[in-house]
Enzyme design. Structure first.
Site, PDB file in Angstrom:
ATOM      1  N   CYS A 134     -12.701  14.046  -4.992  1.00 62.68           N
ATOM      2  CA  CYS A 134     -11.431  14.210  -5.684  1.00 62.68           C
ATOM      3  C   CYS A 134     -10.549  15.284  -5.051  1.00 62.68           C
ATOM      4  CB  CYS A 134     -11.657  14.481  -7.154  1.00 62.68           C
ATOM      5  SG  CYS A 134     -12.625  15.948  -7.468  1.00 62.68           S
TER       6      CYS A 134
ATOM      7  N   HIS B  25     -13.120  18.270 -11.783  1.00 60.15           N
ATOM      8  CA  HIS B  25     -12.230  17.272 -11.200  1.00 60.15           C
ATOM      9  C   HIS B  25     -10.965  17.963 -10.719  1.00 60.15           C
ATOM     10  CE1 HIS B  25     -10.896  13.278 -10.426  1.00 60.15           C
ATOM     11  NE2 HIS B  25      -9.886  13.306 -11.295  1.00 60.15           N
TER      12      HIS B  25
ATOM     13  N   ASP C 200      -3.336  10.886 -11.019  1.00 61.37           N
ATOM     14  CA  ASP C 200      -4.692  11.115 -10.533  1.00 61.37           C
ATOM     15  C   ASP C 200      -4.982  10.158  -9.395  1.00 61.37           C
ATOM     16  OD1 ASP C 200      -7.270  11.653 -10.034  1.00 61.37           O
ATOM     17  OD2 ASP C 200      -7.973  11.484 -12.116  1.00 61.37           O
TER      18      ASP C 200
END
Lengths: 645, 305
Positions: free
Chosen positions: A401, A445, A461
């Site tokens: 991520c 994250h 995202d």
């Protein structure tokens, strides 16, 4: 008096049990030395050889203290204190000479028990220490009673422990609490794994290998769906080519929300992580504790979170954030290091030419690029060099991520769209037993926020474009090789999952009601119990009264047992006679029968033998022949009352 | 006190010099219908004691010298084929006797030992499918040699427990020894002994023992002793319930010997070393001969309630 070998083994076991959990953080040589000392002592007890001479012990002590001073570079502080305590108690075992020494070892063991809670306050630690305490108590009983067998020793120890439980409950519930930790423990007392305020390739994937609990959340109403659960942590603005940092905000005004819907209320129990930030759902509005809301909607506490923290929070799931963002802040959201990543620059400028005035379209282009460009979501991406963004975007195409969030923001900034990286946690595991969510470090994250004028800062995202499963179901669903994930982040069989939830629910109760029992919870609990106008004086008074009553009840019970023994009137009269004789220097041994005793008295006072023999005959007739009638009993009573030597 | 009993004691003391306590314990054991184990050096008068008791009490006496090649049939008896009648006829072994002296019982093999011990426990002998009752009263005095351990099979704890008491005779003191050395030959003395009691009187006394009164206070004391042996770390095992029953029975007999109709703590204390010494084993030192010392410790450790 020489101490017996079994007693010595008991004492060795006490020291061994209390210091075993410390091996985790003691220097290796200290653990080794302590084991060697204990083994030596056990050997001496077994072989019955003499204890080492005083000069040798003194030598070992001086040497050990010096070695500690060298290896810690100090003789003060908690670590050194604990190390010294353990080492010296192991040494103390080597000079066990009298009961006094053994007593000291027992008390020392009790004291070392406390030091274990400096390092861990979990349920297993408490249970282990409880068992250790039982062993210590049994050893203490052994010391006091001499030749009692192991089982009754353990029984008496257990009984003592059980009797202490109501007393300690009263003390625990009513003892006035001090705000904050009682001891000013240094910061190293707490585990400090967790989100940091920088992000570089690898920092998130490293964290995802850790299944420690970050925080737990209980929602007042229904929880939002999983893909909306973004727990906001540090917001990162400044990029130097490899690392994202928080930088300095150009203003101290707090962020502003517009067109917000209904707030969502929930309670967070945050594990200590030694940093300032607090976590809340995007976008946080207010907290129940002292905090600061930064212009980029970060929640900060006044001091580092080094104790478990419980707070209530309100968040809005739909909002327009900072529509009127300051130009200087927007400028920060466009800064890029010069001369790096030429290919990425080129790609972004191409999109800008395509959509000269439409920032939102550029964002869509970037998302589409990630979605269709053949990118792979993996925990083990290859290492990147100077032009990390270029290498990632055009060669390796494998990332976690932090790679996607970082390059996403980079591309947008290169195209002239203000963007920033947000780190935190995503999702959460629902524990249906305790009706709460668990967020682990493996849920860490990183995502992005883009400022789109009228619409304010909007969350995007990029990971969701590559691995939507990560957002919807969690890490294990999104990674191709879950075996490298920490145990708790994998998908275990249902029974294990149930066990895990049970355990975590228990741990949560323990955290909230035992470890987190502070001034507020105490107040709330006592109010619920029906106590009014709670003040510390009142609590102290109640506590003293409770302790007094409890000790009184135990004393009465014990006294009653003593009284029961002498309910036989014949025996009571006989004991009265024995007391009379005792005053004349002829105490009856407890195992001495009436005839033997009287014979001894007669030898000392032959002139009284007639009376004595008569009394003995009466006593035997009453007690052992059961020739009891009121008359003879009264006669015996009178005879004893009249008796004088 | 029963005059006949008095005579028995007096007559025995004339032969066995300087051992009044052991004589009383042996009699106690007999009255309480238990069996006696004497463990001591050879030549201290074990056999003589058995002999004298049987003569004085007017009991049939048999002595069985145990050896390592002895078989159960040598004790119990065998059936032998009769040519004339064409039938098997049982020839009773030496065990069919009122008083048995089982000499050096630990020299026999375990098989033979257990044949004896079973007969002791059951008061009957079963061989070739037929059960034959043993005479009554039936009293076994077994002797063991503590030092001579080569070629012996020491009795296991479970079989030791079958003996109500174990006593030691020990060397006589100087006066008793002088009396022994200057006196008449013991064998002649024994030959001249007259029975002081009818068997029916002995039965009567055994029945009386069981009627000696035991108060709850005394039972408390006996239980306190048993509990202490089980809880204390001093002993390997506590005393068994059978040991408790033996202790009480022996204490009753002792009280009767002392002329009392109720048991007092002193009676229990008097028989305790005999009853407990072969059943208790110290954790620290494993010397079996310390049993008596251990029993004394036990007495001193337990308060009389």
């Amino acid at each position: 008096m020489k101490l017996s070998a079994p007693l010595t083994y008991g004492l060795i076991a006490c020291i061994l049990l209390v210091s075993t959990p410390h091996t985790d953080h003691l220097p290796l040589w200290v653990s080794a030395e302590c084991s060697a000392l204990l083994l030596w002592r056990a050997y001496l007890a077994r072989s019955g050889k003499a204890l080492p001479p005083r000069w040798l012990l003194l030598g070992i002590t001086v040497f050990s203290v010096m070695a500690i001073a060298v290896s810690f570079r100090s003789l003060f502080g908690r670590e050194v204190g604990v190390t010294l305590l353990i080492l010296l108690s192991a040494l103390k075992l080597l000079e066990l000479k009298a009961v006094r020494d053994a007593t000291i070892v027992v008390y020392l063991s009790c004291f070392i028990i406390i030091t274990n809670f400096f390092y861990s306050q979990s349920i297993p630690t408490a249970a282990f220490m409880m068992a250790t305490l039982l062993v210590i108590l049994a050893t203490w009983v052994h010391l006091q009673t001499g030749d009692l067998a192991f089982k009754p020793r353990l029984r008496i120890g257990g009984l003592l422990l059980l009797q202490a439980i109501p007393l300690s409950l009263i003390l625990f519930v009513l003892f006035p609490r001090v705000q904050g930790p009682l001891w000013g423990l240094p910061q190293d007392a707490y585990a400090s794994s967790g989100l940091s305020d920088t992000m570089s390739p690898g920092s998130m994937s490293r964290l995802s290998l850790n299944d420690a609990v970050a925080f737990r959340v209980t929602f007042d109403t229904d929880a939002p769906s999983r893909d909306r659960m973004y727990w906001r942590g540090p917001v990162l603005w400044d990029f130097d080519g490899t690392t994202w940092k928080r930088g300095r905000n150009a203003t101290t005004l707090k962020g502003e929300l517009q067109d917000a819907g209904m707030p969502l209320s929930y309670t967070v129990t945050l594990e200590p992580h030694n940093k300032h930030w607090l976590f809340a759902l995007d976008m946080p509005e207010k907290l129940s504790i002292n905090h600061r809301l930064t212009p980029d909607f970060q929640l900060l506490s006044d001091k580092p979170v080094n104790a478990r923290l419980r707070y209530r929070a309100d968040s809005f799931l739909s909002y327009r954030a900072n529509v009127d963002e300051l130009p200087r802040q927007l400028q920060r959201a466009l800064n890029l290091p010069r001369g790096l990543n030429p290919q990425a620059q080129q790609l972004a400028e191409g999109w800008r030419k395509l959509h000269p005035h439409d920032d939102a379209a550029i964002v869509r282009e970037v998302m589409r690029h990630f979605n269709q460009g053949g990118y792979v979501y993996t925990l083990e991406p290859p290492l990147l060099g100077m032009n990390g963004i270029d290498e990632f975007l055009f060669q390796s195409k494998q990332g976690f991520c932090e790679h996607y969030a970082g390059s996403f923001v980079y591309l947008l900034r290169a195209a002239g769209v203000p963007a920033r990286v947000v780190t935190g946690y995503q999702g959460g595991e629902y524990n249906d037993l305790g009706d709460y969510y668990i967020l682990r470090q493996s849920d860490a994250h990183a995502w992005a926020e883009v400022w789109l004028g009228e619409r304010g800062w909007i969350r995007y995202d990029p990971t969701a474009a590559i691995a939507p499963a990560r957002i919807e179901s969690g890490l294990s669903a999104a990674v191709s090789n879950p075996a490298i994930l920490p145990f708790m982040a994998r998908n275990p069989p249902p029974w294990l999952r149930a066990l895990r939830f049970n355990w975590d629910a228990l741990a949560n109760q323990w955290n909230q009601w035992v470890l987190g029992y502070n001034t507020e919870t105490q107040f709330a609990f006592l109010t619920r119990l029906g106590m009014e106008d709670i003040s510390w004086q009142k609590m102290a008074l109640n506590m003293l009264a409770g302790v007094f009553i409890l000790v009184g009840v135990f004393t009465l019970l014990l006294l009653r047992r003593l009284v029961v023994r002498q309910t036989d009137p014949v025996q009571a009269i006989w004991l009265k006679l024995c007391r009379k004789l005792e005053k004349s220097g002829l105490p009856r041994a407890t195992h001495e029968g009436p005839l033997d005793y009287v014979a001894r008295v007669n030898a000392a006072y032959p002139e009284r033998s007639e009376v004595m023999n008569d009394l003995a005959t009466r006593y035997i007739a009453l007690r052992y022949q059961l020739l009891q009638d009121e008359l003879s009993l009264q006669a015996f009573k009178r005879a004893v009352a009249a008796f004088k030597l | 006190m029963n005059p006949a009993l008095n005579n028995v004691i007096a007559q025995t003391e004339q032969v066995i010099l300087g051992k009044p306590q052991q004589i009383r314990l042996a009699l106690t054991c007999l009255l309480a219908r238990g069996h006696l184990l004497i463990e001591d050096m050879p030549g201290v008068g074990k056999t003589t004691l058995a002999h004298v008791l049987s003569r004085t009490l007017g009991l049939q006496f048999q002595r069985i010298q145990f050896t390592s090649d002895m078989l159960p049939a040598d004790i119990l008896g065998v059936s032998i084929y009769q040519r004339e009648s064409g039938e098997f006829k049982f020839h009773a072994g030496p065990i069919f006797s009122q008083m048995i002296l089982a000499d050096e019982v630990n020299r026999a093999t375990p098989k033979t030992q257990s044949a004896l011990l079973e007969a002791m426990e059951e008061h009957q002998v079963t061989s070739e499918g037929e059960t034959r009752p043993l005479p009554s009263p039936f009293f076994v005095i077994a002797t063991q040699n503590p030092t001579n351990q080569i070629g012996t099979f020491p009795l296991p704890e479970s079989q030791l427990d079958r003996f109500m008491m174990r006593i030691q005779l020990g060397y006589p003191d100087a006066t008793a020894e002088r009396g022994l050395l200057s006196g008449v030959d013991r064998r002649d003395l024994i030959a001249d002994l007259k029975p002081q009691m009818q068997t029916s009187e002995l039965f009567e006394l055994q029945a009386q023992v069981r009627k000696v009164f035991v108060s709850p206070a005394l039972l408390d004391y006996v239980q306190a002793i048993l509990r202490h042996t089980r809880e204390s770390a001093r002993f390997v095992h506590g005393l068994s319930p059978r040991a408790g029953l033996s202790l009480l029975a022996a204490a009753r007999a002792w009280a009767l010997l002392a002329g009392r109709d109720a048991v007092i703590p002193e009676d229990v204390q008097a028989v305790l070393p005999g009853v407990a010494s072969h059943r208790l084993q110290s954790v620290h030192d494993t010397q079996a001969s310390d049993g008596e010392k251990l029993a004394r410790e036990l007495i001193e450790a337990v308060a009389i309630p």
